[in-house]
Design a protein around this motif. Structure first.
Motif, short mmCIF file in Angstrom:
data_model
loop_
_atom_site.label_atom_id
_atom_site.label_comp_id
_atom_site.label_asym_id
_atom_site.label_seq_id
_atom_site.Cartn_x
_atom_site.Cartn_y
_atom_site.Cartn_z
N GLN A 184 0.83 -1.04 -0.38
CA GLN A 184 -0.38 -0.31 -0.03
C GLN A 184 1.03 1.29 0.09
N LYS A 185 1.57 0.90 0.36
CA LYS A 185 3.00 2.31 0.22
C LYS A 185 2.79 3.31 1.37
N LEU A 186 2.11 2.68 1.93
CA LEU A 186 2.07 3.69 3.45
C LEU A 186 3.25 4.62 4.08
N TYR A 187 4.81 4.10 3.12
CA TYR A 187 5.71 4.78 3.97
C TYR A 187 5.41 6.27 3.40
N LEU A 188 4.97 6.39 2.54
CA LEU A 188 4.97 7.84 1.33
C LEU A 188 3.77 8.68 2.10
N ASN A 189 3.25 7.82 3.50
CA ASN A 189 1.67 9.00 4.06
C ASN A 189 2.62 9.38 4.83
N TYR A 190 2.64 10.61 4.93
CA TYR A 190 3.42 11.87 6.10
C TYR A 190 2.41 11.35 7.62
N GLN A 191 0.89 11.37 7.34
CA GLN A 191 0.31 11.56 8.39
C GLN A 191 0.01 10.40 9.15
N LEU A 192 0.91 9.16 8.85
CA LEU A 192 0.95 8.21 10.05
C LEU A 192 1.95 7.96 11.35
N GLY A 193 1.63 7.56 11.95
CA GLY A 193 3.06 7.19 12.88
C GLY A 193 3.13 6.16 13.93
N ARG A 194 3.76 6.22 14.39
CA ARG A 194 4.37 5.22 15.57
C ARG A 194 3.25 4.33 15.48
N ASP A 195 1.89 4.71 16.90
CA ASP A 195 0.89 4.02 17.15
C ASP A 195 -0.13 4.06 16.04
N ASP A 196 -0.24 4.10 14.55
CA ASP A 196 -0.87 4.22 13.68
C ASP A 196 -0.36 2.79 12.86
N TYR A 197 0.28 2.48 12.31
CA TYR A 197 1.70 1.61 12.36
C TYR A 197 2.00 -0.05 13.76
N ALA A 198 1.86 0.84 14.78
CA ALA A 198 1.96 -0.58 15.62
C ALA A 198 -0.17 -1.18 15.55
N GLN A 199 -1.19 -0.10 15.41
CA GLN A 199 -2.33 -0.88 15.12
C GLN A 199 -2.74 -1.42 13.97
N LEU A 200 -1.39 -0.97 13.29
CA LEU A 200 -1.82 -2.18 11.82
C LEU A 200 -1.07 -3.00 12.05
N MET A 201 -0.05 -3.68 12.59
CA MET A 201 0.29 -5.31 13.11
C MET A 201 -0.37 -5.38 14.37
N GLY A 202 -1.05 -5.11 15.09
CA GLY A 202 -1.73 -5.03 15.55
C GLY A 202 -1.04 -5.71 17.45
N VAL A 203 -0.74 -5.07 17.68
CA VAL A 203 0.05 -4.77 19.66
C VAL A 203 -0.14 -3.53 19.47
N ASP A 204 1.14 -3.40 21.00
CA ASP A 204 0.71 -2.50 21.43
C ASP A 204 2.08 -1.85 20.93
N ARG A 205 2.52 -0.81 21.20
CA ARG A 205 3.63 -0.14 20.55
C ARG A 205 4.81 -0.68 21.98
N ASN A 206 4.80 -1.05 22.86
CA ASN A 206 6.06 -2.10 23.04
C ASN A 206 6.51 -2.74 22.66
#
Length: 548
Positions: free
Chosen positions: A453-475
């Motif tokens: 999906q070339k999400l790495y080109l999206n400036y709006q996504l932060g660490r929490d968004d990527y963690a939610q995408l993986m389905g796990v907590d931040r740590n």
């Protein structure tokens, strides 16, 4: 608007009346303090025919000389001699000879200077003009010094001092003080400071005697005192004469000359020695803001730039120090060119006295200079050839290295595309069918989605968004990314962006590097250059050139 125009015309009219009201002697005095403003007044005076043409030309020459524009000074004083009337003006003619000779020497027109000095000496002997004779001797000494014949220069100036030793009039005192000033300058330049100090002590007595008999026109004496006190302050400091340096400095600042542009420059040698660098820079900046760069042989401008470089260097401002010395180098080169031309083409026509005594020495000196120059040019040429060969070899190595690095980058990009399209998707989907919920499964699913999906080109996504995408907590997210990439999320995303930039370079060879960086979500060009070079070992510019 009409009021403004009327005001301007009124000001010009008043200036015109003021200029016309000045006598010839008043104009000469005004030039000493305001040479630039005097030029405008001279234009008005010429239009009004207040003075004769040779007087106007002489005053222009004097104004340019005061501004250290010596070529212009020579041009106008020569015109004054060509005009009718100057040869009959027995008052102005000695001043004109002196000005012509001095400006010719300062502009390195040595042939012309020698002819003028010979004519001036002849006229002085004919009219029994002791002052002009002393002036010509003094300038002859300066001429010899420019030619590198130092003993003869001391001999001429010492003779001028002896000739004027019985000074009685203000004019004689001025010439005597001026000649002693030249002698002091020679000794200081040649490092004979004690002799310069002894001449200075005698000159102080002359100035005191001059002041006792002075009745009017004090600015000339004030100017002589200014030059004298600045030199004595410098000598007292160099010779460790206790508090005398500060005493002479106080006397200098008590003169009106110290408040003029030339006076501020004159005291700079002493200020540099005692570490008052900010004052030196203030004086020099004020002067350089007024002087014309068109006058490439302005010796005062050259000395001012050298002083500024010393001051900047002492203050730790090496950039401005370098720029000042770069200008000094350029001016010195042009001066050297003009000086060599003067020596080659003018020696044969120098006055008979100079020709008889120094023709052989000068010819020998020129041959030595030419041999040294030719030898230096050969050495420089050889060095340049060696440097050029080394540079050529280095460029070949760099090009070869860039081609290899570009080939490796392209191979990596091809392999990445194949792996991304086949292996990544199959692995995590296979593990999903087996019902595993491992870190590896989570990462491969996450990695496939980010790339697909070339999400790495999206400036709006932060660490929490990527963690939610993986389905796990931040740590746990940070730990999984670290485990499978050996880096943090930011580095992981930047790597994907750089891989994407390689693809853009290949697909859009006409795009600029800035556009590729922006389309790769790395809009700061400096960051893009640094990350690209760190990852691939080649700069984006070199990579694009290699591709083309």
């Amino acid at each position: 608007m009409k009021r403004f125009i009327v005001f301007i015309w009124f000001g010009l009219f008043i200036s015109f009346l003021y200029g016309a009201a000045l006598s010839f002697d008043d104009m000469r005095e005004r030039i000493a303090y305001d040479p630039l403003g005097s030029l405008a007044s001279l234009d008005s005076l010429e239009t009004d025919s207040a003075y004769s043409s040779y007087q106007i030309d002489y005053l222009r020459a004097l104004s340019y000389h005061t501004q250290s524009q010596y070529y212009m000074s020579v041009y106008y004083v020569r015109r004054a001699f060509e005009a009718k009337g100057l040869q009959r003006d027995t008052v102005l003619l000695p001043y004109a000879y002196t000005l012509w000779a001095k400006s010719s020497i300062m502009s390195f027109q040595l042939k012309e200077a020698a002819k003028v000095i010979a004519a001036g000496k002849s006229y002085a002997l004919k009219c029994h003009n002791l002052g002009l004779q002393a002036s010509m001797l003094q300038l002859e000494g300066d001429l010899y010094r420019k030619m590198g014949i130092l003993p003869k220069s001391y001999e001429c100036v010492t003779e001028a001092v002896a000739l004027l030793s019985g000074a009685r009039t203000q004019e004689d005192y001025l010439l005597l003080s001026d000649s002693m000033g030249y002698l002091m300058f020679y000794y200081i330049t040649d490092g004979q400071l004690q002799k310069a100090w002894e001449v200075g002590q005698r000159r102080e007595e002359v100035l005191a005697a001059w002041e006792k008999c002075l009745t009017e026109d004090t600015h000339v004496l004030d100017r002589q005192k200014g030059f004298f006190y600045s030199k004595m302050a410098y000598l007292a400091y160099k010779l460790k004469k206790g508090g005398l340096s500060e005493a002479y400095l106080s006397k200098f600042y008590a003169t009106n000359f110290s408040k003029t542009q030339r006076g501020m420059l004159e005291i700079n040698n002493y200020l540099l020695k005692v570490g008052r660098y900010e004052e030196v820079l203030r004086h020099n900046e004020a002067y350089l803001g007024l002087v014309s760069e068109a006058d490439s042989l302005n010796l005062m401008r050259l000395r001012t730039l050298e002083q500024s470089s010393q001051a900047y260097r002492a203050l730790g401002d090496y950039v401005h120090a370098y720029l000042a010395m770069l200008q000094v180098h350029q001016i010195s080169q042009q001066m050297a060119t003009n000086r060599e031309r003067s020596q080659i083409f003018q020696l044969a026509d120098v006055t008979e006295a100079v020709a008889r005594q120094y023709r052989l020495e000068k010819a020998d000196y020129e041959l030595k200079v030419q041999r040294y120059v030719i030898s230096a040019l050969l050495v420089v040429t050889l060095v340049l050839l060696v440097l050029f060969g080394g540079l050529w070899r280095t460029l070949r190595v760099i090009r070869r290295k860039n081609r290899k690095m570009a080939e490796l980058v392209l191979q990596l990009d091809n392999q990445r595309s194949e792996i991304q399209s086949v292996e990544s998707e199959l692995e995590w989907k296979e593990e999903e069918r087996e019902g595993k919920d491992t870190d590896e499964q989570l990462f491969f699913r996450f990695d496939w989605q980010v790339k697909e999906q070339k999400l790495y080109l999206n400036y709006q996504l932060g660490r929490d968004d990527y963690a939610q995408l993986m389905g796990v907590d931040r740590n746990r997210f940070a730990a999984i990314v670290k485990k499978f990439t050996s880096n943090n999320l930011s580095t992981y995303l930047n790597d994907l962006r750089l891989e994407h930039s390689v693809t853009l370079f290949r697909e859009h060879p006409d795009w600029s590097i800035n556009k590729v960086a922006e389309e790769s979500a790395l809009p700061r060009i400096s960051t893009f250059y640094r990350l690209f070079k760190d990852k691939y070992g080649i700069s984006p510019n070199s990579f694009r050139k290699t591709l083309s």
